[in-house]
Design a protein around this motif. Sequence first.
Motif, short mmCIF file in Angstrom:
data_model
loop_
_atom_site.label_atom_id
_atom_site.label_comp_id
_atom_site.label_asym_id
_atom_site.label_seq_id
_atom_site.Cartn_x
_atom_site.Cartn_y
_atom_site.Cartn_z
N MET A 174 -4.67 -30.06 17.46
CA MET A 174 -3.44 -29.44 16.24
C MET A 174 -4.34 -29.29 15.08
SD MET A 174 -0.69 -31.73 14.69
CE MET A 174 -2.11 -32.81 14.19
N SER A 175 -4.91 -28.40 14.11
CA SER A 175 -5.28 -27.21 13.41
C SER A 175 -4.07 -27.29 12.29
CB SER A 175 -5.80 -26.31 14.52
OG SER A 175 -4.93 -25.25 13.81
N ILE A 230 -12.96 -29.64 9.39
CA ILE A 230 -12.70 -31.53 8.64
C ILE A 230 -11.95 -31.88 9.97
CG2 ILE A 230 -10.95 -33.34 7.71
CD1 ILE A 230 -11.60 -31.93 5.00
N TYR A 231 -12.85 -32.56 10.88
CA TYR A 231 -12.13 -32.92 12.04
C TYR A 231 -12.52 -34.80 12.14
CZ TYR A 231 -11.97 -34.36 17.46
OH TYR A 231 -11.87 -34.85 18.09
N PRO A 232 -10.73 -35.21 12.18
CA PRO A 232 -10.52 -36.72 12.05
C PRO A 232 -9.47 -37.29 13.46
CG PRO A 232 -9.16 -35.34 10.11
CD PRO A 232 -9.54 -34.79 11.36
N ARG A 233 -10.46 -37.80 13.91
CA ARG A 233 -9.92 -38.78 15.25
C ARG A 233 -9.41 -39.91 15.30
NH1 ARG A 233 -11.53 -40.85 19.11
NH2 ARG A 233 -13.10 -40.81 18.22
N VAL A 234 -8.23 -40.08 15.74
CA VAL A 234 -8.47 -41.63 16.51
C VAL A 234 -7.87 -41.75 18.26
CG1 VAL A 234 -7.42 -42.62 14.36
CG2 VAL A 234 -5.22 -41.10 16.00
N SER A 235 -8.73 -42.72 18.62
CA SER A 235 -7.97 -43.55 20.21
C SER A 235 -6.76 -43.62 20.41
CB SER A 235 -8.84 -43.66 20.63
OG SER A 235 -10.26 -43.15 20.76
N ASP A 236 -6.19 -44.19 19.39
CA ASP A 236 -4.81 -44.62 19.38
C ASP A 236 -4.30 -44.61 18.44
OD1 ASP A 236 -2.35 -46.20 19.98
OD2 ASP A 236 -3.88 -48.20 19.65
N ALA A 237 -2.78 -43.39 19.72
CA ALA A 237 -1.72 -43.08 18.27
C ALA A 237 -0.59 -44.01 17.66
CB ALA A 237 -0.40 -42.39 19.69
N SER A 238 -1.19 -45.22 17.92
CA SER A 238 -0.47 -45.78 16.78
C SER A 238 -1.31 -45.78 15.74
CB SER A 238 -0.50 -47.82 17.08
OG SER A 238 -1.58 -47.52 17.21
N GLN A 239 -2.71 -45.31 15.31
CA GLN A 239 -2.95 -44.84 14.00
C GLN A 239 -2.82 -43.60 13.51
OE1 GLN A 239 -7.11 -46.09 16.86
NE2 GLN A 239 -7.76 -47.25 14.17
N CYS A 298 -12.64 -37.45 4.76
CA CYS A 298 -13.98 -36.17 4.53
C CYS A 298 -12.92 -34.95 4.32
CB CYS A 298 -13.47 -35.48 5.90
SG CYS A 298 -13.78 -36.48 8.09
N GLU A 299 -12.03 -34.68 3.38
CA GLU A 299 -11.95 -34.16 1.99
C GLU A 299 -12.98 -34.61 1.07
OE1 GLU A 299 -10.44 -31.99 1.40
OE2 GLU A 299 -8.54 -31.49 3.15
N ARG A 300 -13.16 -35.62 0.63
CA ARG A 300 -13.50 -36.08 -0.72
C ARG A 300 -15.01 -35.96 -0.49
NH1 ARG A 300 -17.30 -39.76 -0.92
NH2 ARG A 300 -16.66 -40.29 0.95
N GLU A 327 -17.76 -32.58 -1.98
CA GLU A 327 -18.92 -32.90 -2.62
C GLU A 327 -20.12 -32.55 -2.29
OE1 GLU A 327 -21.80 -37.22 -1.16
OE2 GLU A 327 -20.12 -37.51 -2.26
N VAL A 328 -20.18 -32.07 -1.23
CA VAL A 328 -21.30 -30.64 -0.68
C VAL A 328 -21.11 -29.49 -0.93
CG1 VAL A 328 -21.47 -32.06 1.74
CG2 VAL A 328 -20.16 -30.51 1.23
N GLY A 329 -19.80 -29.59 -1.50
CA GLY A 329 -19.81 -28.11 -2.36
C GLY A 329 -18.29 -26.74 -1.67
N ALA A 330 -18.15 -27.41 -0.98
CA ALA A 330 -17.08 -26.51 0.31
C ALA A 330 -15.99 -26.09 -0.82
CB ALA A 330 -16.52 -27.64 1.28
N GLY A 331 -15.96 -24.15 -0.38
CA GLY A 331 -14.85 -24.01 -0.92
C GLY A 331 -13.69 -23.83 -0.88
N PHE A 332 -13.84 -24.12 0.98
CA PHE A 332 -12.34 -24.49 1.99
C PHE A 332 -11.81 -25.17 3.10
CE2 PHE A 332 -13.89 -21.02 2.97
CZ PHE A 332 -13.96 -20.81 4.58
N THR A 333 -11.30 -26.02 2.19
CA THR A 333 -11.31 -26.93 4.04
C THR A 333 -10.43 -26.64 5.14
OG1 THR A 333 -10.38 -28.68 3.79
CG2 THR A 333 -11.91 -28.64 3.20
N GLU A 334 -10.51 -26.62 6.32
CA GLU A 334 -9.60 -26.38 7.72
C GLU A 334 -9.46 -28.13 8.52
OE1 GLU A 334 -9.70 -23.56 10.15
OE2 GLU A 334 -10.15 -21.73 7.66
N ARG A 335 -8.46 -28.07 8.80
CA ARG A 335 -8.42 -29.43 9.72
C ARG A 335 -7.85 -29.40 10.58
NH1 ARG A 335 -3.88 -31.99 5.08
NH2 ARG A 335 -4.34 -29.68 4.97
N PHE A 336 -8.47 -30.08 11.90
CA PHE A 336 -8.51 -30.00 13.06
C PHE A 336 -8.33 -31.34 13.72
CE2 PHE A 336 -10.34 -26.13 12.41
CZ PHE A 336 -9.95 -25.24 12.94
#
Length: 567
Positions: A1-2, A19-28, A45-47, A51-60
């Motif tokens: 999902m992006s 940005i790539y967040p991931r959990v193994s358990d759907a309950s999380q 991850c957004e923080r 901090e490194v100067g990214a002008g925009f982010t895309e989450r997957f």
Amino acid sequence: MSLSVESPSTETGVYGAVIYPRVSDASQVTDLGGGYSLNSQERECERKAKEVGAGFTERFIDPGHSARTKNRPAFKDALERAKQPDIKWFVVHRINRFARNVAEAIELYDELLAHGTQLISATEYWDDSAMGRWMLITYFNEAELYSGRLSEDVKGKVMEKVRRGGTPHIAPQGYLNVRKNIDGLANVARIDVDTERAEHITWAFQAFASGGYTITSLQAALTERGFTMRKTRSYPERPISTSALHNMLRNPYYLGIVTWDGKHYEGLHEPLTDHKTFERVQQVLSENNTGGDKSRRYTHYLRGLLYCGYCDSRMSFTHGRGKGGEYPYYFCLGRQRRNGCKQRFLPIFEVESAVERHYATLDRRANDRLPGFEDQVNQLLSTHDQQAEKERERLRRKINKLEREQRKLLQLSYDDAIPDQLANDEQKRITTELTIARTALQKSDIEIGAFTDRWTQLREIARKPHQVYLAAPDELRRTMNQFWFQRLFIRDNEIDREELAPLVRLTMSEHAVQDARTITGFTRPGPIRSTTSDLSLNDETQDAEVLGSSQVLLVGRTGLEPVTSAV
């Protein structure tokens, strides 16, 4: 999902981060799940991206996917997006969110570097120096070690659960995976009997153990009884397939046994059959497999019965071609596999004649065997009567229940308590189920006398096997062969030895009574069909029609051995 936003052009000098967040358990997925939820990972991850100067982010986001493999839907999309010129950073919460296999992690890391994208972690640090790369590889190793230990821990817990009688997998048909409060413990996983299906499965084991059903006829009977597979995410309720039914009859879980890692453990769940019935089912399945010979696309009434008298391999039936035409014959599969067997290719008429001669030896033994047959049949009939009465009682209860539902539905309809469409749908369902149940009850009552009639007819076959066999056409010879023999071993052109059938397998079969009547009809005084026992060949023989088989054999001067090996 992006989740993406419109990204600025690289011409402005503004670069973005994946940005790539991931959990193994759907309950999380949410913070309520505890631990490193997707929400908390995403915030970290957004923080880090800012901090490194990214002008925009895309989450997957991959909710509920393990990092043991790179074949994760959103992860693959994130990697592809990270290779684009406007992306400079690939951000994860921890390295173990990225990968848990050292070799795969290094490969993916180098692939990102080749496209100018840096892998960074919101909670861990390394740089581009030799020491930094060593730190990164250390993180990769820690992730793999963590994964391995977690796997061992899970396996240990599963093994302990199995030793205690638990079920470490989805319950098979006839059972349900449930969670209950037990002894003050909440949400404990348990296996309960599926009352809607369990009685059908118990009946299936008993019915098949009687020898009166094949897998196909048992599947049809279960469908007629209204047995369906429980619905899943992928499939609705549906009749059981023959392959699924075969697997069910082989599954010791219905004995109360849990199988894990090739070993059997006593389970805590309630058995749906007993050991005696289960073993009988296994025996019938093995006996019914005697006709398993595929015989190169061709069929013959001796198919599956014959074995080599030299090496005990199965004899297979096929056709060879030569100058004189087509030559049906049996051959030893052991010889084909080069096991050194000396069995020659056996023309069809020689094999048929050998079996006919062997039937003559049965006449001397048939009467001695009849008392044992009588005992077995009486036991089968007694078992069937008990099962039939249980089935009739079940059908009566179901009919009464449906009639009560029908009356209640009618009253609700009169009172306008339910919508008309729902009332019509329910009425159709009840009517259909009533018709099926009433038809099955009527059929069960009719079948009671049929079983006795089958044995009365089949007893005539058992008293004079040689005469009946010579008179019977090919399709009924197969019935007789299954009635008498488990296996026949042929050595050259004579039956070397036999294995008699361990029970009267066809006595309870649906087609046996019709076959018996047809066969006994052939035993009335009259001409016996020509057999192949007296056929002989010499140099003057050009062509001969063999009447003992349904095939026409053209025998040329080259003889009956195939000119070239067709096998």
